[in-house]
Design an enzyme around this catalytic site. Sequence first.
Site, mmCIF file in Angstrom:
data_model
loop_
_atom_site.group_PDB
_atom_site.id
_atom_site.type_symbol
_atom_site.label_atom_id
_atom_site.label_comp_id
_atom_site.label_asym_id
_atom_site.label_seq_id
_atom_site.Cartn_x
_atom_site.Cartn_y
_atom_site.Cartn_z
ATOM 1 N N ASN A 176 0.900 -1.159 0.000
ATOM 2 C CA ASN A 176 0.000 0.000 0.000
ATOM 3 C C ASN A 176 0.934 1.203 0.000
ATOM 4 O O ASN A 176 1.590 1.491 0.998
ATOM 5 C CB ASN A 176 -0.865 -0.045 1.249
ATOM 6 C CG ASN A 176 -2.025 0.918 1.269
ATOM 7 O OD1 ASN A 176 -2.642 1.098 2.308
ATOM 8 N ND2 ASN A 176 -2.374 1.543 0.157
ATOM 9 N N ASN B 274 -6.402 10.656 0.049
ATOM 10 C CA ASN B 274 -6.614 9.559 -0.888
ATOM 11 C C ASN B 274 -6.069 9.928 -2.268
ATOM 12 O O ASN B 274 -5.810 11.096 -2.563
ATOM 13 C CB ASN B 274 -8.108 9.231 -0.991
ATOM 14 C CG ASN B 274 -8.671 8.669 0.284
ATOM 15 O OD1 ASN B 274 -8.089 7.781 0.900
ATOM 16 N ND2 ASN B 274 -9.817 9.187 0.704
ATOM 17 N N CYS C 153 -5.311 6.013 8.214
ATOM 18 C CA CYS C 153 -4.776 4.984 7.324
ATOM 19 C C CYS C 153 -3.770 4.164 8.118
ATOM 20 O O CYS C 153 -2.722 4.682 8.509
ATOM 21 C CB CYS C 153 -4.116 5.621 6.102
ATOM 22 S SG CYS C 153 -3.347 4.433 4.976
ATOM 23 N N GLY C 154 -4.080 2.908 8.371
ATOM 24 C CA GLY C 154 -3.219 2.066 9.203
ATOM 25 C C GLY C 154 -1.856 1.806 8.592
ATOM 26 O O GLY C 154 -0.821 1.888 9.270
ATOM 27 N N ASN C 155 -1.818 1.470 7.304
ATOM 28 C CA ASN C 155 -0.530 1.300 6.634
ATOM 29 C C ASN C 155 0.195 2.637 6.538
ATOM 30 O O ASN C 155 1.417 2.713 6.666
ATOM 31 C CB ASN C 155 -0.722 0.708 5.236
ATOM 32 C CG ASN C 155 -1.169 -0.732 5.271
ATOM 33 O OD1 ASN C 155 -0.793 -1.491 6.162
ATOM 34 N ND2 ASN C 155 -1.977 -1.132 4.302
ATOM 35 N N GLU D 209 -10.759 0.559 -1.791
ATOM 36 C CA GLU D 209 -10.650 1.725 -0.922
ATOM 37 C C GLU D 209 -11.394 2.926 -1.489
ATOM 38 O O GLU D 209 -11.245 3.254 -2.670
ATOM 39 C CB GLU D 209 -9.184 2.100 -0.707
ATOM 40 C CG GLU D 209 -8.448 1.168 0.221
ATOM 41 C CD GLU D 209 -7.205 1.811 0.790
ATOM 42 O OE1 GLU D 209 -7.323 2.899 1.406
ATOM 43 O OE2 GLU D 209 -6.117 1.240 0.623
ATOM 44 N N ARG D 210 -12.148 3.550 -0.635
ATOM 45 C CA ARG D 210 -12.803 4.814 -0.963
ATOM 46 C C ARG D 210 -11.761 5.818 -1.443
ATOM 47 O O ARG D 210 -10.770 6.071 -0.793
ATOM 48 C CB ARG D 210 -13.504 5.327 0.304
ATOM 49 C CG ARG D 210 -14.134 6.685 0.209
ATOM 50 C CD ARG D 210 -14.657 7.141 1.565
ATOM 51 N NE ARG D 210 -13.608 7.264 2.572
ATOM 52 C CZ ARG D 210 -13.766 7.842 3.756
ATOM 53 N NH1 ARG D 210 -14.951 8.338 4.100
ATOM 54 N NH2 ARG D 210 -12.770 7.917 4.620
ATOM 55 N N CYS E 259 -4.749 -2.531 2.990
ATOM 56 C CA CYS E 259 -5.379 -1.403 3.693
ATOM 57 C C CYS E 259 -5.330 -1.729 5.177
ATOM 58 O O CYS E 259 -5.951 -2.702 5.617
ATOM 59 C CB CYS E 259 -6.817 -1.212 3.224
ATOM 60 S SG CYS E 259 -7.775 -0.024 4.204
ATOM 61 N N THR F 287 -6.454 -0.126 7.986
ATOM 62 C CA THR F 287 -7.721 -0.054 8.713
ATOM 63 C C THR F 287 -8.676 -1.138 8.232
ATOM 64 O O THR F 287 -9.468 -1.674 9.011
ATOM 65 C CB THR F 287 -8.364 1.333 8.562
ATOM 66 O OG1 THR F 287 -8.472 1.672 7.175
ATOM 67 C CG2 THR F 287 -7.559 2.400 9.292
#
EC number: 5.1.1.7
Length: 274
Positions: free
Chosen positions: A11, A76, A85-87, A207-208, A216, A218
């Site tokens: 990602n 985004n 965003c976790g990553n 992903e939105r 992703c 999250t």
Amino acid sequence: MRFAKGHGTENDFVILPDPDGELDLDAATVAALCDRRAGLGADGVLRVVRTKALDEPLTGEAATAQRCEWFMDYRNADGSVAEMCGNGVRVFARYLQEAGLVGAAAFEVGTRAGARHVVLEPDGNITVDMGPVRILGPGSARLADGPVHGTRISVGNPHLACRVARPVAEVDLSAPPLLRAEEFPQGANVEVFREVASGVLEMRVYERGAAETRSCGTGIVAAAAAATPPGEDARWTVRVPGGECTVVLESGAARLSGPAVIVAEGDVRLSALR
């Protein structure tokens, strides 16, 4: 303009150092940077800015970010602003470490979902305290090959995590999922997942604001939460096309562990992108 490029389980992100908040980062610039043919190419942009220099109010869930020195301004690929965003947090933390902007192995990063505690692990992975995971009830979406049903979840941003019976590689994520506006007024990331062994999930995500991505963070947490019986703690390994991460769910909150690397640094000519 200086930039770095990094990824967490593929990602990938363009990283823009802007400590004093001087960069005018509009949606068109973000989209141009993320263009994989005419720009640098990425799933999103991480602006590295001191929280005190941020030009937006931090209220509600974001208020705890005020105590952090550094803020992750995440966008985004289409230029839209995102909460979390976790990553991205892991890649952001790796950049702070390698740029000499933090000295400790544990620190906090500010996000629009609030402060997130980060630990640089001895094995090279990075662990992020993802905060509370909120189960919001059932939801549904229509994918290119038919409807899916799942669980609406907030991990600081909205998700629909859908358990499927077939291998996730067979699910068609070529088109944006159709969501019900009353369930997701701001859109959502949509995950499809399947348990492939005890404690192991496979997952893909649309992903939105970005389309399908290789991972992703999250979304990985959302899939793990959807796979866990209500009220229980759990530990999951989640395999995505770009690699794998570990999720620990305890007392309604989550920790996400996985790799993050910086692969390049350089200068970008903004005038050539427009």
